[in-house]
Design an enzyme around this catalytic site. Structure first.
Site, mmCIF file in Angstrom:
data_model
loop_
_atom_site.group_PDB
_atom_site.id
_atom_site.type_symbol
_atom_site.label_atom_id
_atom_site.label_comp_id
_atom_site.label_asym_id
_atom_site.label_seq_id
_atom_site.Cartn_x
_atom_site.Cartn_y
_atom_site.Cartn_z
ATOM 1 N N CYS A 229 5.275 -6.103 1.812
ATOM 2 C CA CYS A 229 5.679 -4.700 1.749
ATOM 3 C C CYS A 229 4.988 -3.878 2.850
ATOM 4 O O CYS A 229 5.271 -4.066 4.015
ATOM 5 C CB CYS A 229 5.424 -4.164 0.347
ATOM 6 S SG CYS A 229 6.296 -2.622 0.055
ATOM 7 N N TYR A 230 4.035 -3.005 2.500
ATOM 8 C CA TYR A 230 3.316 -2.264 3.552
ATOM 9 C C TYR A 230 2.688 -3.256 4.539
ATOM 10 O O TYR A 230 2.677 -3.020 5.750
ATOM 11 C CB TYR A 230 2.226 -1.387 2.908
ATOM 12 C CG TYR A 230 1.408 -0.609 3.918
ATOM 13 C CD1 TYR A 230 1.861 0.605 4.411
ATOM 14 C CD2 TYR A 230 0.196 -1.105 4.380
ATOM 15 C CE1 TYR A 230 1.127 1.313 5.357
ATOM 16 C CE2 TYR A 230 -0.547 -0.411 5.318
ATOM 17 C CZ TYR A 230 -0.082 0.800 5.802
ATOM 18 O OH TYR A 230 -0.822 1.493 6.731
ATOM 19 N N GLY B 221 0.832 -1.201 0.000
ATOM 20 C CA GLY B 221 0.000 0.000 0.000
ATOM 21 C C GLY B 221 0.860 1.242 0.000
ATOM 22 O O GLY B 221 2.038 1.176 0.330
ATOM 23 N N LYS C 279 -10.642 -12.384 -16.781
ATOM 24 C CA LYS C 279 -10.893 -12.656 -18.204
ATOM 25 C C LYS C 279 -10.393 -14.039 -18.646
ATOM 26 O O LYS C 279 -11.090 -14.791 -19.317
ATOM 27 C CB LYS C 279 -10.205 -11.566 -19.035
ATOM 28 C CG LYS C 279 -10.491 -11.654 -20.517
ATOM 29 C CD LYS C 279 -11.806 -11.012 -20.834
ATOM 30 C CE LYS C 279 -12.109 -11.050 -22.309
ATOM 31 N NZ LYS C 279 -13.400 -10.411 -22.592
ATOM 32 N N HIS D 261 7.757 -7.642 -3.401
ATOM 33 C CA HIS D 261 6.472 -8.038 -3.997
ATOM 34 C C HIS D 261 6.611 -9.368 -4.740
ATOM 35 O O HIS D 261 7.055 -9.375 -5.895
ATOM 36 C CB HIS D 261 5.991 -6.954 -4.976
ATOM 37 C CG HIS D 261 5.495 -5.734 -4.294
ATOM 38 N ND1 HIS D 261 4.191 -5.575 -3.889
ATOM 39 C CD2 HIS D 261 6.141 -4.604 -3.911
ATOM 40 C CE1 HIS D 261 4.038 -4.410 -3.299
ATOM 41 N NE2 HIS D 261 5.224 -3.802 -3.299
ATOM 42 N N GLU E 157 4.341 -11.097 -6.077
ATOM 43 C CA GLU E 157 3.306 -11.292 -7.103
ATOM 44 C C GLU E 157 3.690 -10.731 -8.459
ATOM 45 O O GLU E 157 3.029 -11.009 -9.451
ATOM 46 C CB GLU E 157 1.973 -10.675 -6.648
ATOM 47 C CG GLU E 157 1.980 -9.178 -6.410
ATOM 48 C CD GLU E 157 2.508 -8.784 -5.033
ATOM 49 O OE1 GLU E 157 3.092 -9.652 -4.360
ATOM 50 O OE2 GLU E 157 2.367 -7.613 -4.661
ATOM 51 N N ASP F 299 -17.521 -12.759 -23.144
ATOM 52 C CA ASP F 299 -18.146 -12.698 -21.820
ATOM 53 C C ASP F 299 -19.642 -12.990 -21.864
ATOM 54 O O ASP F 299 -20.133 -13.848 -21.119
ATOM 55 C CB ASP F 299 -17.923 -11.321 -21.170
ATOM 56 C CG ASP F 299 -16.452 -10.980 -21.095
ATOM 57 O OD1 ASP F 299 -15.631 -11.892 -21.232
ATOM 58 O OD2 ASP F 299 -16.130 -9.791 -20.907
ATOM 59 N N SER F 300 -20.360 -12.288 -22.745
ATOM 60 C CA SER F 300 -21.811 -12.509 -22.760
ATOM 61 C C SER F 300 -22.134 -13.911 -23.278
ATOM 62 O O SER F 300 -23.105 -14.526 -22.849
ATOM 63 C CB SER F 300 -22.526 -11.436 -23.584
ATOM 64 O OG SER F 300 -22.135 -11.477 -24.938
ATOM 65 N N SER F 301 -21.287 -14.447 -24.158
ATOM 66 C CA SER F 301 -21.545 -15.792 -24.683
ATOM 67 C C SER F 301 -21.373 -16.853 -23.607
ATOM 68 O O SER F 301 -22.201 -17.761 -23.470
ATOM 69 C CB SER F 301 -20.583 -16.113 -25.832
ATOM 70 O OG SER F 301 -20.735 -15.169 -26.854
#
Ligand code: XMP
Length: 523
Positions: A84-85, A57, A379, A180, A182, A237-239
């Site tokens: 970290c933070y 952060g 996604k 970090h 990640e 996405d909608s499919s």
């Protein structure tokens, strides 16, 4: 609520908190990100995490009133990893000391960028597999630093500027790292997360197969015997949302496919065939191309085009949806990044929603409740779910396509003639890209038809036809992009094919603008 073991990420506002979630999901661990303001004793009691991660952060723990988790988090008896933070929070909360660096006015050394950690003391479980070559590259980004570690903690890794790069209270399973793990620039960071979740007892059973089953049960419970409407755009996405909901409630679902006449070659037919004929999903094909094109006549300003299309889209969708008797729910392909509450230091937590949601505002207007079965997914997880549901790979891997469609690839005034030429040129271009095996390397590729005619010579005759621009970019999220470095052979062959095969185009250019300063689309 999922029945899987859950990991809680407490967000203190780092730019890369979402990446922690990505790393964990890749390990088939279910996790949720929540802003620190929301994590209260009651929240913890209900969430019942099997492990907790404190994100990084921008604040300074030496500042009075800086963000903290509730003290009860340390009494849950579950492993905690502070980053970290988050590391500094843990130290300060548990009796260590943090000194302010340059940024918070303490005068200490700040450290940003690449650093190398070497081992210290006994081997530590979460560092298993590290230090094969003596040291590990990590990514640092901190102003403050820990000057005294909390009682019960020992040092397991150091770097030249961070003597407490890795510390842990092994007995209580509290781990604290200054860097970090990640981010991409900590190459073995994923290993650290894997060791952490394994030690915490996660089974890694959050698979797409399991997600599908649970999502179906949840949709059935939410919807009961009521009807659902889904706006299908032909995008991924909608499919995926439509196929999943159909699997859950069958013909209680009706899809509305608004065809605004700005789609690519054969696209409308493909969508209708796939959903109506292949999946047997009740589908209304709202062919309103004439309405859209007549309203766009004479309009050349990009924002005006977008507004006209957006407004008509909602009107048309509503008209068709009203024909479905007794519908109470509207399905949307909202994704996790759209709903993560971000930590805001200026006010309360805020929610970010994509601005170009096609049916934004509709649910309230029509009195519909929302069904959003992809709310927990990123996604690439939606793509994995699509594969799990049997959607063809060629469909799932399709490049993104904007809501306003070809309208924003036709700078200036839109005419039926230009759209026809554009469709043909685009089909040849995409065919070339596929034939050369480049489709999956490119994030998005398309042709734009330019509002200019140029002189050419074909056979013995003079031509005076449109020029077009080819666009192909690499990107991760569409926010930044670079042009794709095609070979000259590819470009030459493609230009020849387009000019030979598409009547109306006699000149072809390649757009080599990156984003920024350009945008991906031409409008
Ligand atoms: P730009 O052109 O802004 O595009 O660099 C970034 C990504 O967003 C898509 N895009 C849109 N999508 N409605 C949409 O649904 C829009 O108005 C819109 N404008 C751009 C674009 O295709 C690219 O993937």
């Amino acid at each position: 609520m999922t029945q899987h073991d859950r990991l809680l990420i407490i967000d203190f506002g780092s730019q890369v908190t979402q990446l922690i979630a990505r790393r964990l999901r890749e390990l088939n661990v279910f996790c949720e990100i929540h802003p620190y303001q929301k994590v209260t004793d009651a929240f913890l009691a209900e969430f019942r995490p099997r492990a907790v991660i404190f994100s990084g952060g921008p604040d300074s723990v030496v500042r009075e009133g800086s963000p903290r988790p509730p003290k009860t988090v340390y009494e849950l008896g579950v492993p905690i990893l502070g980053i970290c933070y988050g590391q500094q929070v843990m130290m300060q909360d548990l009796g260590g000391q943090v000194d302010g660096g340059k940024i918070s006015g303490g005068g200490g050394t700040a450290e940003f960028g690449r650093a190398f950690v070497t081992p210290a003391g006994e081997p530590l479980s979460i560092l298993q597999g590290w230090f094969a070559e003596g040291k590990e590259q990590v990514w640092m980004s901190h102003g403050d630093h820990v000057s005294k570690i909390a009682p019960g903690f020992e040092v397991f890794g150091t770097s030249p500027n961070a003597p407490y790069a890795v510390t842990a209270d092994v007995e209580r399973h509290f781990y604290a790292v200054q860097f970090h793990p990640e981010v991409h620039h900590t190459p073995n960071g994923k290993m650290l997360y894997e060791n952490f979740v394994r030690a915490a007892g996660f089974k890694g059973d959050w698979t797409m197969g399991a997600y599908r089953e649970e999502a179906i049960a949840k949709i059935r419970e939410q919807v009961g015997d009521k009807k659902v409407i889904c706006g299908l755009s032909g995008g991924v996405d909608s499919s995926v949302a439509a196929v999943l909901i159909h699997e859950a409630i069958g013909d209680q679902l009706t899809c509305v496919f608004v065809d605004h006449g700005l789609l690519r070659q054969n696209e409308a037919d493909e969508v209708v065939t796939m959903f109506r004929d292949h999946y047997n999903i009740p589908l209304i094909h709202a062919d309103e191309s004439r309405l859209f094109l007549s309203n766009l006549e004479g309009v050349s300003d990009p924002e005006t085009k977008r507004k006209i299309i957006g407004k008509l889209f909602i009107d048309v969708f509503q008209k068709y949806a009203n024909e479905i008797d007794g519908a109470e729910f509207l399905a949307q392909g909202t994704l996790y990044p759209d709903v993560i509450e971000s930590v805001s230091f200026s006010g309360g937590p805020s929610v970010t929603i994509k601005s170009h949601h096609n049916v934004g505002g509709l649910p309230e207007k029509m009195g519909l409740k929302l069904v959003e079965p992809l709310r927990e997914l990123f996604k690439d997880e939606v793509r994995a779910l699509g594969r799990e549901l049997g959607l063809p790979d060629s469909f799932i891997g399709r490049h993104p396509f904007p809501g306003p469609g070809l309208a924003i690839r036709c700078p200036g005034e839109i005419t039926g003639e230009k759209l026809e030429i554009l469709r043909k040129a685009d089909a040849v271009y995409i065919d070339q890209i596929r034939k050369h095996g480049l489709y999956d390397e490119i994030w998005q590729a398309f042709v734009a038809i330019l509002p200019v005619r140029t002189v050419g010579v074909m056979g013995d005759g003079r031509t005076y036809d449109y020029a077009c621009a080819l666009r192909a970019v690499t990107s991760v999220d569409g926010m930044t992009a670079d042009y794709y470095p095609f070979t000259h052979e590819f470009l030459g062959e493609t230009a020849t094919r387009i000019i030979n095969e598409v009547q109306g185009i006699n000149r072809c250019t390649y757009d080599i603008t990156s984003k920024p300063p350009g945008t991906i689309e031409w409008e």
